[in-house]
Design a protein around this motif. Structure first.
Motif, PDB file in Angstrom:
ATOM      1  N   GLY A   1       0.818  -1.222   0.000  1.00  0.00           N
ATOM      2  CA  GLY A   1       0.000   0.000   0.000  1.00  0.00           C
ATOM      3  C   GLY A   1       0.844   1.260   0.000  1.00  0.00           C
ATOM      4  O   GLY A   1       1.838   1.340   0.724  1.00  0.00           O
ATOM      5  N   GLY A   2       0.443   2.253  -0.781  1.00  0.00           N
ATOM      6  CA  GLY A   2       1.130   3.553  -0.757  1.00  0.00           C
ATOM      7  C   GLY A   2       1.815   3.866  -2.066  1.00  0.00           C
ATOM      8  O   GLY A   2       2.031   2.990  -2.903  1.00  0.00           O
TER       9      GLY A   2
ATOM     10  N   ILE B   1       9.462   1.892   0.612  1.00  0.00           N
ATOM     11  CA  ILE B   1       9.487   2.653   1.870  1.00  0.00           C
ATOM     12  C   ILE B   1       8.862   1.859   3.018  1.00  0.00           C
ATOM     13  O   ILE B   1       9.169   2.109   4.180  1.00  0.00           O
ATOM     14  N   VAL B   2       7.995   0.909   2.681  1.00  0.00           N
ATOM     15  CA  VAL B   2       7.379   0.090   3.728  1.00  0.00           C
ATOM     16  C   VAL B   2       8.452  -0.741   4.428  1.00  0.00           C
ATOM     17  O   VAL B   2       8.561  -0.750   5.665  1.00  0.00           O
TER      18      VAL B   2
ATOM     19  N   ALA C   1      -0.179   2.070   4.199  1.00  0.00           N
ATOM     20  CA  ALA C   1      -0.087   3.381   3.537  1.00  0.00           C
ATOM     21  C   ALA C   1      -0.975   3.406   2.296  1.00  0.00           C
ATOM     22  O   ALA C   1      -0.879   4.295   1.459  1.00  0.00           O
ATOM     23  N   GLY C   2      -1.871   2.409   2.199  1.00  0.00           N
ATOM     24  CA  GLY C   2      -2.709   2.264   1.010  1.00  0.00           C
ATOM     25  C   GLY C   2      -3.932   3.170   1.023  1.00  0.00           C
ATOM     26  O   GLY C   2      -4.067   4.064   1.858  1.00  0.00           O
TER      27      GLY C   2
ATOM     28  N   LYS D   1      -3.296   4.223   9.629  1.00  0.00           N
ATOM     29  CA  LYS D   1      -3.195   4.650   8.245  1.00  0.00           C
ATOM     30  C   LYS D   1      -2.003   5.580   8.104  1.00  0.00           C
ATOM     31  O   LYS D   1      -1.988   6.667   8.671  1.00  0.00           O
ATOM     32  N   SER D   2      -1.003   5.127   7.366  1.00  0.00           N
ATOM     33  CA  SER D   2       0.111   6.007   7.035  1.00  0.00           C
ATOM     34  C   SER D   2      -0.276   6.846   5.829  1.00  0.00           C
ATOM     35  O   SER D   2      -1.038   6.411   4.971  1.00  0.00           O
ATOM     36  N   HIS D   3       0.254   8.070   5.761  1.00  0.00           N
ATOM     37  CA  HIS D   3       0.082   8.890   4.565  1.00  0.00           C
ATOM     38  C   HIS D   3       0.602   8.107   3.357  1.00  0.00           C
ATOM     39  O   HIS D   3       1.642   7.465   3.435  1.00  0.00           O
ATOM     40  N   GLY D   4      -0.127   8.175   2.253  1.00  0.00           N
ATOM     41  CA  GLY D   4       0.244   7.408   1.067  1.00  0.00           C
ATOM     42  C   GLY D   4       1.590   7.805   0.478  1.00  0.00           C
ATOM     43  O   GLY D   4       2.305   6.979  -0.080  1.00  0.00           O
TER      44      GLY D   4
END
Lengths: 351, 351
Positions: free
Chosen positions: B13-14, B20-21, B105-106, B301-304
């Motif tokens: 995700g992201g 970066i994950v 981050a998705g 939820k991380s920023h994308g």
């Protein structure tokens, strides 16, 4: 000789009145020599200030008032007890046609309540809106409205705000065709409140004459993606203050950083001209002067805590609006909206 | 040996996944050696990244998935077609008790929709809320919620958000008794929407256990006047983005100013250590990791578009929440609210 533009000034409104009011008039009188002022307030206090500010004095007439409305007075109280105050009389001068606009740094709620009672709403407008300017990354500024005249707005009212905000941006910036968007939580058509989606449909259906671009998000305000951003007074007030708070936070941390060490101070000293230009560009005084749109008479609200430069900027907004075709422009768009609404209302009655 | 804390990671995700994950997992694994990861995603892509990030690899188990949900997929579509994707399986691992929290981050809408279906809401919560952190002038940060899970919230839901936001602030910052306020257009009791006034009355009447301070205004977010600021998802999203936009505007103008001349560049060079510290303090990565509160399972939820530091910060939020007494704390306050609501509802039925 060209006709003079007469503005009505609440001499006693604001945290630093009457000093900054008269000093602001002085700056404005030097910049815009066609202005004249009717200044309402305590003559004993105003006279020495005018003596010290000759350019203002030369174009001012003082109208003495005994009372003025304090910053903490509630609107209902201002309506009951405010008669004869500097704010009241300044508004009455506009109502009576003696001046083309009023500028006040006084109590916002009182200014709005008295203005609505004395000046009444333009035909076709259901509620007035308070429009503010915000500096944009792209240069120039964004008009944001409503920033606090009403806590709620339905779709029809949002469209009226869009019409008034677009004409305001044109009057003050001279942009021929400002772009307009509705503030929302996403750019997609299916997002947001029913009121906003309804407003977007209505602008398109009514053939309102403007460059309508759909939806804006919160960060579009500072980006300057659009010239006019429309929302209800609750959301607009919070968006404006959130942005002001964030800008002040960064500016404060910058100041802190640049005084945190000897090296930092030295660097700041060397970069001083550039930093000074930055500070001037972000100075809230440049963007002072919110306008109550939708009344039969121009009402400009200066920030209560502003300085003389800021009060002069508010006077300039009043002058630009008074010289513009704002009234005719909103009248023709409101008429389009009215004729689009009439069949819709009939349909609803039948349905 | 202490028990390991297992987190479920959406590896795909992201905007910059999976790189970066995995890099974020590497940073988090070094900082918090008690973490383990279940990483969901394409094994062929994840394996070489894990090889390059040994600390993450040592505590990770890869769960292969063929599919992942794109950033543009609508929530309804994600629910229909998302089964078996990295996000879906990462959430399912929390549902099945294999991990204590999921970090993704998705796609925000998809994450929320799948989480609600799979994890369901905590008893006593009507709607989940998305809580974000904002750096405060006073140091530390403010928790702002809801920033976009729902476009509307009634008084009861605002009180639930207050309860969850207060426990979230305590879990993540360690503050024993965070102060809480409702976002409004003025500090006075008579201002604002009926929903907000109702929420203030309800918090006081229900004896909810918190340091409730009444109303906040938009600029209180950046000032850090309160530890938790509560609002509906429409207003919260716009306040957050308006603030982000304004902060970026000032930062951008500062950059422009400090590169505008040779002298400015020289000054910036000399002040570089102080400016670097400022940039670090304002870096959004520090505050990355919004939490969906109110579900039976932790969803972060991380920023994308975040970087590895930001993804690590989101992992840290998940770890702090998982180790806290968040669930017990909100349960006891929700029970107080429930018993205060029951007689009120009866009264309303009778009236």
């Amino acid at each position: 000789m060209a006709e003079r533009l007469v503005l009505s000034i609440d001499g006693m409104g604001g945290d630093h009145a009457p000093e900054i009011v008269i000093e602001g008039m002085q700056i404005a009188a030097q910049r815009l020599p066609h202005l004249s002022f009717l200044v309402h307030g305590d003559e004993a206090k105003l006279a020495p200030l005018l003596t010290a500010n000759a350019a203002a004095r030369a174009v001012s007439e003082v109208r003495h008032t005994e009372a003025h409305i304090g910053m903490e007075v509630k609107p209902s109280q201002a309506l009951r007890q405010g008669r004869g105050s500097s704010m009241w009389n300044a508004i009455a001068a506009v109502e009576e046609g003696q001046a083309r606009a009023i500028v006040s740094a006084g109590n916002t709620g009182a200014l709005m309540a008295i203005s609505m009672i004395r000046l009444r709403m333009v035909q076709g407008v259901h509620r007035p809106a308070l429009a503010a300017r915000w500096p944009a990354a792209s240069g120039g500024y964004v008009v944001l409205l409503d920033v606090g005249a009403n806590v709620e707005a339905d779709g029809q009212q949002l469209v009226e705000f869009a019409i008034m905000g677009e004409a305001f941006q044109r009057a003050v910036s001279g942009k021929a065709r400002p772009s307009v968007a509705l503030l929302n939580v996403g750019a997609e058509d299916q997002k947001g409140h029913e009121e906003i989606k309804g407003a977007a449909r209505l602008i398109r259906a009514a053939g309102v004459e403007m460059d309508f671009r759909g939806f804006a998000e919160g960060d579009d305000i500072a980006k300057g993606t659009f010239d006019v951003i429309v929302t209800d007074g609750f959301t607009g007030n919070i968006a404006l203050k959130s942005g002001e708070g964030a800008a002040r936070l960064v500016a404060g941390l910058l100041r802190e950083a640049l005084t945190s060490s000897l090296m930092a101070k030295l660097g700041a000293l060397i970069a001083y001209p550039a930093l000074k230009k930055l500070r001037q560009r972000m100075d809230p005084s440049n963007f002072n002067g919110a306008v109550f749109l939708g009344l039969n008479g121009l009402v400009v609200k200066s920030h209560g805590g502003t300085n003389a430069m800021g009060f002069a900027a508010a006077i300039e907004v009043a002058a630009l609006m008074a010289q513009s075709h704002y009234r005719e422009e909103i009248a023709s768009n409101l008429a389009r909206l009215g004729s689009a609404q009439a069949p819709a209302a009939q349909q609803q009655d039948a349905g």
